[in-house]
Design a protein around this motif. Structure first.
Motif, short mmCIF file in Angstrom:
data_model
loop_
_atom_site.label_atom_id
_atom_site.label_comp_id
_atom_site.label_asym_id
_atom_site.label_seq_id
_atom_site.Cartn_x
_atom_site.Cartn_y
_atom_site.Cartn_z
N SER A 160 0.82 -1.21 0.00
CA SER A 160 0.00 0.00 0.00
C SER A 160 0.85 1.25 0.00
CB SER A 160 -0.92 -0.01 1.23
OG SER A 160 -0.15 -0.07 2.43
N ALA A 161 1.98 1.19 0.70
CA ALA A 161 2.88 2.36 0.72
C ALA A 161 3.47 2.58 -0.67
CB ALA A 161 3.98 2.15 1.74
N ARG A 162 3.78 1.42 -1.36
CA ARG A 162 4.31 1.56 -2.72
C ARG A 162 3.27 2.17 -3.64
NH1 ARG A 162 5.66 -3.11 -3.15
NH2 ARG A 162 7.92 -3.02 -2.86
N ASP A 163 2.01 1.79 -3.47
CA ASP A 163 0.96 2.36 -4.32
C ASP A 163 0.79 3.86 -4.06
OD1 ASP A 163 0.54 -0.12 -5.37
OD2 ASP A 163 -1.09 -0.63 -3.99
N ILE A 164 0.91 4.24 -2.75
CA ILE A 164 0.79 5.67 -2.44
C ILE A 164 1.95 6.46 -3.07
CG2 ILE A 164 0.86 7.35 -0.55
CD1 ILE A 164 -0.58 5.28 1.19
N LEU A 165 3.13 5.84 -3.05
CA LEU A 165 4.30 6.51 -3.63
C LEU A 165 4.13 6.73 -5.13
CD1 LEU A 165 7.19 7.59 -3.20
CD2 LEU A 165 8.01 5.25 -3.60
N ARG A 166 3.54 5.75 -5.81
CA ARG A 166 3.38 5.86 -7.26
C ARG A 166 2.08 6.54 -7.65
NH1 ARG A 166 6.88 2.68 -10.20
NH2 ARG A 166 8.07 1.09 -9.06
N ALA A 167 1.25 6.91 -6.69
CA ALA A 167 -0.06 7.49 -7.02
C ALA A 167 0.13 8.89 -7.59
CB ALA A 167 -0.93 7.52 -5.77
N ASP A 168 -0.14 9.01 -8.86
CA ASP A 168 -0.06 10.31 -9.54
C ASP A 168 -0.88 10.21 -10.80
OD1 ASP A 168 0.73 12.67 -10.97
OD2 ASP A 168 2.47 12.79 -9.63
N ASP A 169 -1.87 11.11 -10.95
CA ASP A 169 -2.75 11.06 -12.12
C ASP A 169 -2.10 11.66 -13.37
OD1 ASP A 169 -4.65 9.94 -10.52
OD2 ASP A 169 -5.63 11.88 -10.03
N ILE A 170 -1.02 12.41 -13.21
CA ILE A 170 -0.46 13.12 -14.36
C ILE A 170 0.91 12.56 -14.72
CG2 ILE A 170 0.31 15.38 -15.21
CD1 ILE A 170 -1.74 16.66 -13.38
N ASP A 171 1.81 12.45 -13.76
CA ASP A 171 3.18 12.02 -14.05
C ASP A 171 3.37 10.57 -13.64
OD1 ASP A 171 4.53 14.32 -15.16
OD2 ASP A 171 4.29 15.29 -13.21
N ASN A 172 4.39 9.96 -14.25
CA ASN A 172 4.84 8.64 -13.86
C ASN A 172 5.95 8.78 -12.83
OD1 ASN A 172 3.13 7.32 -15.69
ND2 ASN A 172 4.62 7.59 -17.35
N VAL A 173 5.85 7.98 -11.75
CA VAL A 173 6.82 8.07 -10.66
C VAL A 173 7.57 6.74 -10.61
CG1 VAL A 173 7.17 8.40 -8.19
CG2 VAL A 173 5.35 9.65 -9.38
N TYR A 174 8.88 6.81 -10.50
CA TYR A 174 9.75 5.64 -10.43
C TYR A 174 10.62 5.77 -9.18
CZ TYR A 174 8.54 5.83 -15.42
OH TYR A 174 7.88 5.92 -16.60
N PHE A 175 10.99 4.58 -8.59
CA PHE A 175 11.91 4.62 -7.47
C PHE A 175 12.80 3.39 -7.54
CE2 PHE A 175 8.68 1.86 -5.75
CZ PHE A 175 9.36 0.99 -4.91
N GLN A 176 13.88 3.44 -6.82
CA GLN A 176 14.85 2.33 -6.82
C GLN A 176 15.67 2.39 -5.54
OE1 GLN A 176 18.54 2.36 -9.22
NE2 GLN A 176 17.63 0.61 -10.33
N ILE A 177 15.93 1.18 -5.01
CA ILE A 177 16.81 1.05 -3.84
C ILE A 177 17.87 0.03 -4.20
CG2 ILE A 177 16.98 0.45 -1.40
CD1 ILE A 177 14.02 1.13 -1.10
N GLN A 178 19.14 0.43 -4.05
CA GLN A 178 20.26 -0.46 -4.35
C GLN A 178 21.16 -0.60 -3.13
OE1 GLN A 178 22.39 0.94 -7.76
NE2 GLN A 178 20.99 -0.01 -9.24
N GLY A 179 21.79 -1.78 -3.05
CA GLY A 179 22.73 -2.04 -1.97
C GLY A 179 24.10 -1.49 -2.27
N PRO A 180 25.04 -1.73 -1.34
CA PRO A 180 26.39 -1.16 -1.51
C PRO A 180 27.12 -1.73 -2.71
CG PRO A 180 26.32 -2.61 0.39
CD PRO A 180 24.91 -2.45 -0.05
N GLN A 181 26.80 -2.93 -3.16
CA GLN A 181 27.46 -3.53 -4.32
C GLN A 181 26.64 -3.36 -5.59
OE1 GLN A 181 30.47 -4.61 -3.86
NE2 GLN A 181 30.29 -4.25 -1.64
#
Length: 506
Positions: free
Chosen positions: A91-112
């Motif tokens: 649900s938190a991911r859906d809230i983060l991407r919730a946007d009627d106009i723009d596309n929202v992207y996110f990414q989490i990477q480790g140290p390697q």
């Protein structure tokens, strides 16, 4: 040396006007152009600057939102048994991407660089190792995702381990497309530009009105000048015009003053000429009527002699009037000034008066330096000047006297032309007045028109020469102190050798 025959002076041709002088410029149009041209040039520049400012303003709130998203994601990452995991629910991911106009992207990477969560194909920031180790600050960059421009907020976050060992470094980044930003920037642009389309015509109308109002004193001045009669040469009141037009009005007043003075002089000249002409004409008429009534041939002969004398006086007066008019109009006739030998010109004029000196029983002499004395002048006008001086000296010098024409120079700075006589001389108080038109010294019985010395002064002024009158230093009789007329000419600098440029001799 034989005299070179005089050639007719070329008819004066006024200079042809330049091409620009044929075009009449409008002061109103010139000012309007210089005001509107910068305005129309700056207007597109203001639109471009407004667009850049609007984009900067539109980026700020959305950048803050991206920064908050990166902070929230960073709080969801923790280390468990040496591995980085995320605690972000669906649900938190859906809230983060919730946007009627723009596309929202996110990414989490480790140290390697291992993928922990989000979109795998997000572009990576191009940073060196030192920048990667500076964790804690959210940074921004412009990039593209699937061929679409995006705004990316990213941060390298240090995640503390449970065992207290060295913290792990995770990359958290959030990106969104730029549609909302563009819409906000366009809204700002419209809010700024649209009123300008309304204000600009109003500004143009105000500028037009202000120019018309500001130039109205010119129109009023034009009407005041146009309403004047052709005989009204009185000064224009300069206190009734704006300060910027005052110099023009003062110059016009100075011209009107000179014109009024010239017209007054012409009126006096015409009145004096008419008065002077009346005497010989009246004498001619009287002598002709007397001759018609006479029957004795001797009386008729004497009347005809008097008639001839009156005719000669009238002819001389007319010739003097024409010479004075020609001298006064010399600057406007375009007569050519040229290099000439003053000594040779004076010698030739003296030769013309030798026979007249015999009839007056006067010794006419001439003195000149051995070398040519070159000046710049008009030979015809200088002949007239010297002829008047010699004629004046011969008329006032008693029989048995002498008249000497002398040419000399001093140290190549000035050239002198002197006419010296042994006549009654001119009193100190009369020496300035004898140059006035028709002025005659009281008590003088010599015939004359009173114009000769006026012609001399006019020609001398046009040649930049000075005329001075002195008593004859060589006079021997106290009752006949004589007169010395001296003309001082400026000598031109030597610019050509004598063999390259021959002087004019007349």
């Amino acid at each position: 040396m034989s005299a070179v025959p005089e050639t007719a002076e070329p008819e004066y041709q006024p200079p042809a006007p330049d091409a620009d002088e044929d075009i009449q410029h409008s002061l109103f149009g010139e000012i309007l152009d210089w005001m509107l041209a910068p305005l129309l040039l700056l207007w597109p520049m203001s639109i471009a600057i407004t667009y850049l400012v609007a984009k900067s303003i539109a980026n700020q709130p959305f950048d803050h939102a991206l920064e908050d998203s990166v902070t929230v994601l960073a709080q969801q990452v923790r280390s468990v048994d040496g591995k980085l995991i995320k605690s972000l629910s669906g649900s938190a991911r859906d809230i983060l991407r919730a946007d009627d106009i723009d596309n929202v992207y996110f990414q989490i990477q480790g140290p390697q660089g291992e993928h922990i969560d989000g979109d795998r194909d997000m572009p990576q920031p191009v940073l060196d190792d030192e920048d990667k180790t500076s964790a804690g600050g959210v940074r921004f960059r412009n990039d593209s995702m699937h061929g679409t421009p995006v705004r990316v907020a990213f941060a390298y976050v240090q995640i503390e381990r449970n065992d207290g060992s060295t913290p792990q470094l995770a990359l958290v980044q959030v990106a969104e497309t730029l549609e909302k930003r563009a819409q906000l920037a366009n809204a700002i642009i419209k809010g700024v530009i649209l009123p300008q389309f309304i204000v600009l015509p109003v500004v143009l109308a105000l500028v037009w009105f202000a120019l018309a109002r500001g130039l109205s004193p010119l129109a009023q001045l034009q009407e005041r000048i146009r309403a004047r009669s052709s005989e009204d040469l009185s000064p224009i009141a300069s206190n009734q015009v704006p300060e910027e037009i005052s110099p023009l009005v003062r110059s016009l007043n100075e011209m009107l003053s000179r014109l009024s003075l010239t017209i007054d002089m012409q009126k006096r000249f015409i009145a004096d000429a008419a008065h002077q002409m009346r005497t010989p004409l009246a004498g001619m008429r009287m002598q002709s009527e007397l001759a018609l009534r006479q029957t004795d041939s001797g009386e008729i002969h004497r009347s005809l002699e008097q008639l001839a004398k009156s005719s000669e006086a009238a002819t001389r007066l007319v010739n003097q009037l024409l010479a004075l008019a020609r001298a006064e109009n010399h600057p406007q006739t375009g007569s050519v000034m040229q290099s000439l030998d003053l000594s040779e010109l004076a010698r030739m004029v003296v030769q013309d008066w030798v026979q007249a000196s015999f009839s007056h029983r006067i010794d006419l002499g001439f003195e000149a330096p051995p070398l040519p004395l070159l000046i710049t002048g008009n030979p015809t006008m200088l002949r007239e000047l010297l002829s008047n001086l010699i004629d004046n000296a011969l008329r006032y010098t008693p029989a048995g006297g002498s008249v000497t024409v002398r040419v000399r120079s001093d140290e190549l700075e000035h050239g002198y032309l002197e006419v010296e006589d042994t006549g009654p001389g001119i009193a100190q108080g009369e020496r300035e007045r004898v140059f006035e038109r028709f002025y005659r010294i009281l008590g003088n019985t010599a015939e004359g028109s009173g114009l000769g010395l006026a012609i001399v002064r006019e020609i001398a002024q046009q040649h930049g020469a000075e005329v001075d009158i002195f008593s004859n230093p060589r006079a021997t009789q106290p009752k006949l102190p004589g007169a010395l007329f001296r003309l001082t000419f400026p000598l031109p600098p030597a610019q050509h050798d004598d063999e390259n440029e021959a002087p004019y001799y007349g």
